[in-house]
Design a protein around this motif. Sequence first.
Motif, PDB file in Angstrom:
ATOM      1  N   SER A  18       4.088  74.582  34.682  1.00  0.00           N
ATOM      2  CA  SER A  18       3.081  73.609  35.096  1.00  0.00           C
ATOM      3  C   SER A  18       1.702  74.005  34.587  1.00  0.00           C
ATOM      4  O   SER A  18       1.496  75.128  34.126  1.00  0.00           O
ATOM      5  N   GLN A  19       0.750  73.090  34.715  1.00  0.00           N
ATOM      6  CA  GLN A  19      -0.620  73.338  34.263  1.00  0.00           C
ATOM      7  C   GLN A  19      -1.316  74.417  35.075  1.00  0.00           C
ATOM      8  O   GLN A  19      -2.355  74.919  34.679  1.00  0.00           O
ATOM      9  N   THR A  20      -0.756  74.761  36.234  1.00  0.00           N
ATOM     10  CA  THR A  20      -1.364  75.787  37.082  1.00  0.00           C
ATOM     11  C   THR A  20      -0.698  77.152  36.903  1.00  0.00           C
ATOM     12  O   THR A  20      -0.958  78.072  37.670  1.00  0.00           O
ATOM     13  N   GLY A  21       0.152  77.284  35.895  1.00  0.00           N
ATOM     14  CA  GLY A  21       0.782  78.569  35.615  1.00  0.00           C
ATOM     15  C   GLY A  21       1.978  78.872  36.491  1.00  0.00           C
ATOM     16  O   GLY A  21       2.420  80.015  36.567  1.00  0.00           O
ATOM     17  N   ASN A  22       2.507  77.853  37.165  1.00  0.00           N
ATOM     18  CA  ASN A  22       3.714  78.052  37.966  1.00  0.00           C
ATOM     19  C   ASN A  22       4.947  77.631  37.188  1.00  0.00           C
ATOM     20  O   ASN A  22       4.911  76.670  36.424  1.00  0.00           O
ATOM     21  N   MET A  36       7.522  79.761  41.213  1.00  0.00           N
ATOM     22  CA  MET A  36       6.858  81.052  41.294  1.00  0.00           C
ATOM     23  C   MET A  36       5.718  81.071  40.293  1.00  0.00           C
ATOM     24  O   MET A  36       5.675  80.252  39.376  1.00  0.00           O
ATOM     25  N   SER A  37       4.787  81.981  40.472  1.00  0.00           N
ATOM     26  CA  SER A  37       3.673  82.109  39.547  1.00  0.00           C
ATOM     27  C   SER A  37       4.107  82.908  38.340  1.00  0.00           C
ATOM     28  O   SER A  37       4.328  84.109  38.423  1.00  0.00           O
ATOM     29  N   TYR A  38       4.246  82.238  37.212  1.00  0.00           N
ATOM     30  CA  TYR A  38       4.646  82.911  35.983  1.00  0.00           C
ATOM     31  C   TYR A  38       3.535  83.815  35.480  1.00  0.00           C
ATOM     32  O   TYR A  38       3.761  84.881  34.944  1.00  0.00           O
ATOM     33  N   TYR A  39       2.312  83.373  35.680  1.00  0.00           N
ATOM     34  CA  TYR A  39       1.163  84.086  35.138  1.00  0.00           C
ATOM     35  C   TYR A  39       1.028  85.494  35.723  1.00  0.00           C
ATOM     36  O   TYR A  39       0.665  86.424  35.031  1.00  0.00           O
ATOM     37  N   ILE A  76      -2.677  77.858  26.780  1.00  0.00           N
ATOM     38  CA  ILE A  76      -3.924  78.619  26.785  1.00  0.00           C
ATOM     39  C   ILE A  76      -4.800  78.184  25.622  1.00  0.00           C
ATOM     40  O   ILE A  76      -6.000  77.962  25.773  1.00  0.00           O
ATOM     41  N   LYS A  77      -4.201  78.015  24.449  1.00  0.00           N
ATOM     42  CA  LYS A  77      -4.961  77.617  23.257  1.00  0.00           C
ATOM     43  C   LYS A  77      -5.601  76.250  23.415  1.00  0.00           C
ATOM     44  O   LYS A  77      -6.733  76.031  22.998  1.00  0.00           O
ATOM     45  N   CYS A  78      -4.867  75.314  24.003  1.00  0.00           N
ATOM     46  CA  CYS A  78      -5.383  73.947  24.088  1.00  0.00           C
ATOM     47  C   CYS A  78      -6.227  73.704  25.335  1.00  0.00           C
ATOM     48  O   CYS A  78      -6.776  72.624  25.527  1.00  0.00           O
ATOM     49  N   GLY A  79      -6.326  74.709  26.200  1.00  0.00           N
ATOM     50  CA  GLY A  79      -7.126  74.537  27.410  1.00  0.00           C
ATOM     51  C   GLY A  79      -6.413  73.756  28.489  1.00  0.00           C
ATOM     52  O   GLY A  79      -7.037  73.214  29.395  1.00  0.00           O
ATOM     53  N   CYS A  80      -5.087  73.706  28.416  1.00  0.00           N
ATOM     54  CA  CYS A  80      -4.303  72.947  29.397  1.00  0.00           C
ATOM     55  C   CYS A  80      -3.983  73.757  30.646  1.00  0.00           C
ATOM     56  O   CYS A  80      -3.491  73.210  31.623  1.00  0.00           O
ATOM     57  N   LEU A  81      -4.224  75.058  30.601  1.00  0.00           N
ATOM     58  CA  LEU A  81      -3.792  75.916  31.698  1.00  0.00           C
ATOM     59  C   LEU A  81      -4.958  76.251  32.623  1.00  0.00           C
ATOM     60  O   LEU A  81      -5.997  76.706  32.191  1.00  0.00           O
ATOM     61  N   THR A  82      -4.775  76.007  33.906  1.00  0.00           N
ATOM     62  CA  THR A  82      -5.786  76.317  34.903  1.00  0.00           C
ATOM     63  C   THR A  82      -5.166  77.244  35.944  1.00  0.00           C
ATOM     64  O   THR A  82      -4.148  76.903  36.541  1.00  0.00           O
ATOM     65  N   VAL A  83      -5.743  78.409  36.109  1.00  0.00           N
ATOM     66  CA  VAL A  83      -5.218  79.374  37.079  1.00  0.00           C
ATOM     67  C   VAL A  83      -6.316  79.677  38.082  1.00  0.00           C
ATOM     68  O   VAL A  83      -7.427  80.035  37.702  1.00  0.00           O
ATOM     69  N   GLY A  84      -6.011  79.508  39.355  1.00  0.00           N
ATOM     70  CA  GLY A  84      -6.997  79.750  40.398  1.00  0.00           C
ATOM     71  C   GLY A  84      -8.216  78.854  40.257  1.00  0.00           C
ATOM     72  O   GLY A  84      -9.326  79.240  40.578  1.00  0.00           O
ATOM     73  N   GLY A  85      -8.000  77.636  39.744  1.00  0.00           N
ATOM     74  CA  GLY A  85      -9.092  76.682  39.598  1.00  0.00           C
ATOM     75  C   GLY A  85      -9.956  76.908  38.366  1.00  0.00           C
ATOM     76  O   GLY A  85     -10.914  76.185  38.127  1.00  0.00           O
ATOM     77  N   LYS A  86      -9.606  77.923  37.554  1.00  0.00           N
ATOM     78  CA  LYS A  86     -10.381  78.216  36.359  1.00  0.00           C
ATOM     79  C   LYS A  86      -9.567  77.948  35.111  1.00  0.00           C
ATOM     80  O   LYS A  86      -8.387  78.341  35.040  1.00  0.00           O
ATOM     81  N   ASN A  87     -10.191  77.313  34.132  1.00  0.00           N
ATOM     82  CA  ASN A  87      -9.526  77.079  32.857  1.00  0.00           C
ATOM     83  C   ASN A  87      -9.460  78.407  32.116  1.00  0.00           C
ATOM     84  O   ASN A  87     -10.462  79.093  31.969  1.00  0.00           O
ATOM     85  N   VAL A  88      -8.274  78.763  31.651  1.00  0.00           N
ATOM     86  CA  VAL A  88      -8.115  80.058  30.981  1.00  0.00           C
ATOM     87  C   VAL A  88      -7.955  79.913  29.470  1.00  0.00           C
ATOM     88  O   VAL A  88      -7.367  80.752  28.808  1.00  0.00           O
ATOM     89  N   ALA A  89      -8.499  78.838  28.908  1.00  0.00           N
ATOM     90  CA  ALA A  89      -8.433  78.621  27.461  1.00  0.00           C
ATOM     91  C   ALA A  89      -9.138  79.755  26.724  1.00  0.00           C
ATOM     92  O   ALA A  89     -10.199  80.203  27.137  1.00  0.00           O
ATOM     93  N   ASN A  90      -8.512  80.199  25.631  1.00  0.00           N
ATOM     94  CA  ASN A  90      -9.173  81.231  24.834  1.00  0.00           C
ATOM     95  C   ASN A  90      -9.828  80.644  23.589  1.00  0.00           C
ATOM     96  O   ASN A  90     -10.438  81.345  22.807  1.00  0.00           O
ATOM     97  N   SER A  91      -9.663  79.352  23.395  1.00  0.00           N
ATOM     98  CA  SER A  91     -10.343  78.663  22.291  1.00  0.00           C
ATOM     99  C   SER A  91     -10.345  77.169  22.568  1.00  0.00           C
ATOM    100  O   SER A  91      -9.518  76.675  23.318  1.00  0.00           O
ATOM    101  N   CYS A  92     -11.259  76.474  21.970  1.00  0.00           N
ATOM    102  CA  CYS A  92     -11.334  75.022  22.144  1.00  0.00           C
ATOM    103  C   CYS A  92     -11.106  74.337  20.807  1.00  0.00           C
ATOM    104  O   CYS A  92     -11.646  74.779  19.798  1.00  0.00           O
ATOM    105  N   LEU A  93     -10.309  73.318  20.807  1.00  0.00           N
ATOM    106  CA  LEU A  93     -10.044  72.570  19.572  1.00  0.00           C
ATOM    107  C   LEU A  93     -11.010  71.427  19.448  1.00  0.00           C
ATOM    108  O   LEU A  93     -11.427  70.844  20.391  1.00  0.00           O
TER     109      LEU A  93
END
Length: 93
Positions: A18-22, A36-39, A76-93
Amino acid sequence: MKQFEPARINNQYSLTLSQTGNVELHKTDIGVIGSMSYYYTRNDLPLFICRHEPTADLRTIHDVMVKLDVQMNEMIKCGCLTVGGKNVANSCL
């Protein structure tokens, strides 16, 4: 968000990220039966799979985890993942 193919364990069980890392475990004709939390708890994922599907072998578990790793990295690359309410993207397209 891009839709990913579920990571299939067998013809009854599959995992989706999911988008929340579950990770959500789906059973055919029932739907979500666990998550479960995969992250944070990736190391427990084989136990999570085996608890629900004791016949899962190491090759299957490996393939499922590789597929989820690829999906996690894409999210993570596309900015689709949010963990704990924070976007964890490492780059923006």
